[in-house]
Write an enzyme that holds these catalytic residues in place. Structure first.
Site, short mmCIF file in Angstrom:
data_model
loop_
_atom_site.label_atom_id
_atom_site.label_comp_id
_atom_site.label_asym_id
_atom_site.label_seq_id
_atom_site.Cartn_x
_atom_site.Cartn_y
_atom_site.Cartn_z
CE LYS B 78 -3.80 2.03 2.75
NZ LYS B 78 -4.62 1.84 3.98
CB SER B 153 -7.73 3.66 3.06
OG SER B 153 -7.00 3.00 4.06
CB SER B 177 -8.18 0.79 5.77
OG SER B 177 -8.84 2.03 5.85
#
Lengths: 445, 445
Positions: B78, B153, B177
């Protein structure tokens, strides 16, 4: 000025009691006779309870049970601290008629030490402020000049001692509330390290900053009371010998290495008066402004947590000044608290570094002498901020701090008002504070 | 759908590598070939770095050095997690051109386990939101329906796995997330207990709620990756034998005692689909509304602390939706945070009581299937609140939580979208989550 206990020490009182020259019952009578209602120090007097406790104290002593230096000694307790069966009024319209069911932990400790509780002393409303003139019970008056503030929030406790009504009182100190009125009234006030005297049964202002402390005429009496409540002090690694207190190094004195902490804003007469006590101490600076931000973020957030429902449901029961400050407290943003808690750790490291180099940090307790009752601004700025400017860092850091009387300064309109010198040290080294006061000739009258 | 890694397990890949049927370099090539740019899963591909790492992994394996199940496996990271020498963009205009100097702790752990980092995956701006469509890099698209949200996210990490571009990705989870995009995209996502995978080198959203987690096609692969990163799981006191897993008691199954936690607001099809997996589990309620207040007070206060200066100095560099939420975050009062931290302790005790009676708490991961990109309201209410409604309590409490694919439900406009089942257990008992997924037939494809 001039109550029965003026000029008497705990040690002297104890000697008289044990020699049979005084009785605990007699001391209660003297204390009650010494109460000067015009000063507004007490909100509740417990004649009956005090007499019963004094009788018991006398009987114990007669039968050979001696609870130590507070045995039979009349003590006053701030009115945000629960004493079973007596009202706890908090100086607020919100607590009219409220009677405590149980003793606070520190009251239990007082009773175990044989002390005789004579009554409850006036407090700034909910202990939220240092002026001493915001309370449903009206202003507490300074015995040196009744038109001037006592300081707060442990207003009545300081005045009861300063005017000789009792030799000892208990207060609380979240940003300076023991030391402020002690300095303004010319007595000694000691804020122990955080948690040293437990806060159970004390109405919270800001839980992580709240401290229970002691007020007495002298530092020596504060020491006697502190040790009587918490047990003998732990051995302090010989700070007065060898490296720590030794000669030659900057700031070294017979009582340890002392740094003068420069106050950011201070009446020049006050600064001169206190600075003169530490002529050889090197000057150091700390970030008072930053520490103030940390203090406010924590105090405001925690205080509004305690009061949110009262503010919403019955705002009119607060004194207007208290309500205004609470509303300001309610607007403190959470991110400022997050940052403050991180900053506090950073400041703790920084001050620990300073306390590696010095045994004691010295500064005035208050940057000004006691202003007139009702004042909100003085020459140096907003009174609210000034009142805690030099005291609150030691609540943020939880360090032991002692205010001792350090003479007087002339004030506007004539006359002189007391000044306090503040000494701060490492946690666990609080004996040093009292030793220093002794050496400075500030430990006794 | 249908990248090279679709249908492959970490175990299978590892077998092929060790049998010489695959090479790490070959897997990198397959991964890069599988990248479907239209899905917008990756923001940076590191062909060169990945090939070098793969070559090294092949050489090590050839010379008998075997780092375990992630050795030679392509992994996506990420884009709020630092990988030395690669941009860390945070999905934000604020970090354009920013290149990380060092690896995050979890990246070091990946490299030590022999994993091959192929690139950085798209994130909701600063990880602050669960929709997956708010980023300077544009929306990440759901492989099941490109007009629908990926969730966030850790949007790109979920999509890279769901579309078979990589078999494993790393994400972060502050309120859901990792689990939100896993559920929306039909893969498994595991949020370990707080701190189990260290967060050093991860850009903070809310430090006390931030967790690093893993995303893979199946719960079994999440388990393999989690154990490869953190070492073998601690022995779980035989919860599957005797009292804990034994017969007769309410909610007992072959894999432990399960409680169904009733979702406060949920699409009935989603609830029916997930509830059917736990037909005998007794229903329990928890205070989702109260836990949400705790979550918001902590997340908002901590997030604004991180962003305060950026909001003041360059608000225009945020996506408008992020800026609006940050401004809301900045208004969270400190007293609410004080109260939240106290409440969190209370909820922790309450849920610990529930986890004395049950081994697993089961509920949907998301109360809705993935909405269309750009939606802010759905039938059940505000999307922002719904997205974290069932996931964020487990961040507040720091408990391990696994989302596993649990079939699909029909959606408006035709077609079916994935549903996730969420399992929660005690800290240290996370193996139970994977065992339950196995028993439910949800652990493998």
């Amino acid at each position: 000025m001039g109550g029965f206990f003026t000029g008497r020490t705990l040690t002297g009182i104890g000697r008289d009691l044990r020699a049979g020259r005084e009785s605990a019952r007699g001391l209660v009578t003297r204390a009650l006779e010494s109460v000067d209602k015009d000063l507004n120090a007490f909100v509740t007097l417990d004649e009956e309870g005090a007499e019963a406790a004094a009788r018991w104290a006398d009987e114990e002593l007669a039968s050979g049970v001696d609870r130590g230096p507070l045995h039979g000694v009349p003590v006053a307790v701030k009115d945000i601290i629960d004493v079973a069966g007596l009202p706890t009024g908090m100086g607020s319209g919100h607590y009219a008629g409220h009677v405590a069911e149980a003793d606070a932990a520190c009251v239990t400790m007082l009773r175990n030490a044989g002390a005789v509780i004579v009554g409850k002393t006036g407090t700034q409303e909910f202990a939220f402020g240092g002026s001493g003139d915001v309370s449903v019970n009206g202003a507490v008056r300074n015995p040196r000049d009744r038109e001037r503030m006592s300081g707060g929030s442990s207003s009545g406790s300081a005045v009861a001692v300063a005017a000789g009504m009792v030799p000892l009182a208990i207060g609380t100190d979240t940003g300076g509330s023991v030391r402020i009125p002690s300095a303004f009234c010319g007595i000694a006030g000691f804020k122990p390290p955080h948690g040293a005297i437990p806060a159970g049964g004390v109405f919270p202002l800001s839980r992580s900053l709240d401290h229970v402390g002691v007020l007495a005429a002298t530092a020596a009496d504060c020491r006697v009371a502190y040790h009587a409540l918490t047990g003998p002090a732990e051995a302090v690694p010989s700070l007065l010998d060898g490296e720590s207190g030794g000669g030659g190094r900057a700031g070294s004195t017979a009582y340890g290495r002392v740094a003068w902490i420069e106050p950011p804003a201070c009446d020049p007469e006050v600064e001169r008066r206190v600075r003169a006590l530490f002529p050889d101490a090197p000057s150091e600076r700390i970030d008072f402004a930053g520490l103030r931000q940390v203090f406010l973020a924590i105090e405001y957030s925690e205080a509004y947590d305690v009061h949110a429902e009262r503010v919403a449901e019955a705002p009119g029961r607060y004194q207007p000044a208290t309500l205004a400050r609470l509303e300001e407290a309610g607007r403190m943003p959470g991110w400022r608290l997050v940052r403050a808690l991180r900053e506090r750790d950073r400041y703790a490291e920084e001050i620990a570094g300073l306390l590696d180099r010095y045994d004691l940090l010295a500064m005035p307790t208050m940057p000004i002498p006691a202003p007139r009752i009702g004042a909100t601004e003085v020459g140096l700025g907003s009174l609210t901020a000034l009142l805690v400017s030099l005291t609150s860092p030691w609540n943020v850091l939880g360090l032991p701090a002692l205010s001792v009387p350090a003479g007087t300064v002339p004030v506007d309109g004539g006359g002189e008002m007391p000044v306090g010198a503040q000494l701060v040290t490492r946690r666990g080294a609080e004996s040093l504070l009292f030793e220093a006061a002794d050496h400075l000739g500030l430990g006794a009258r």
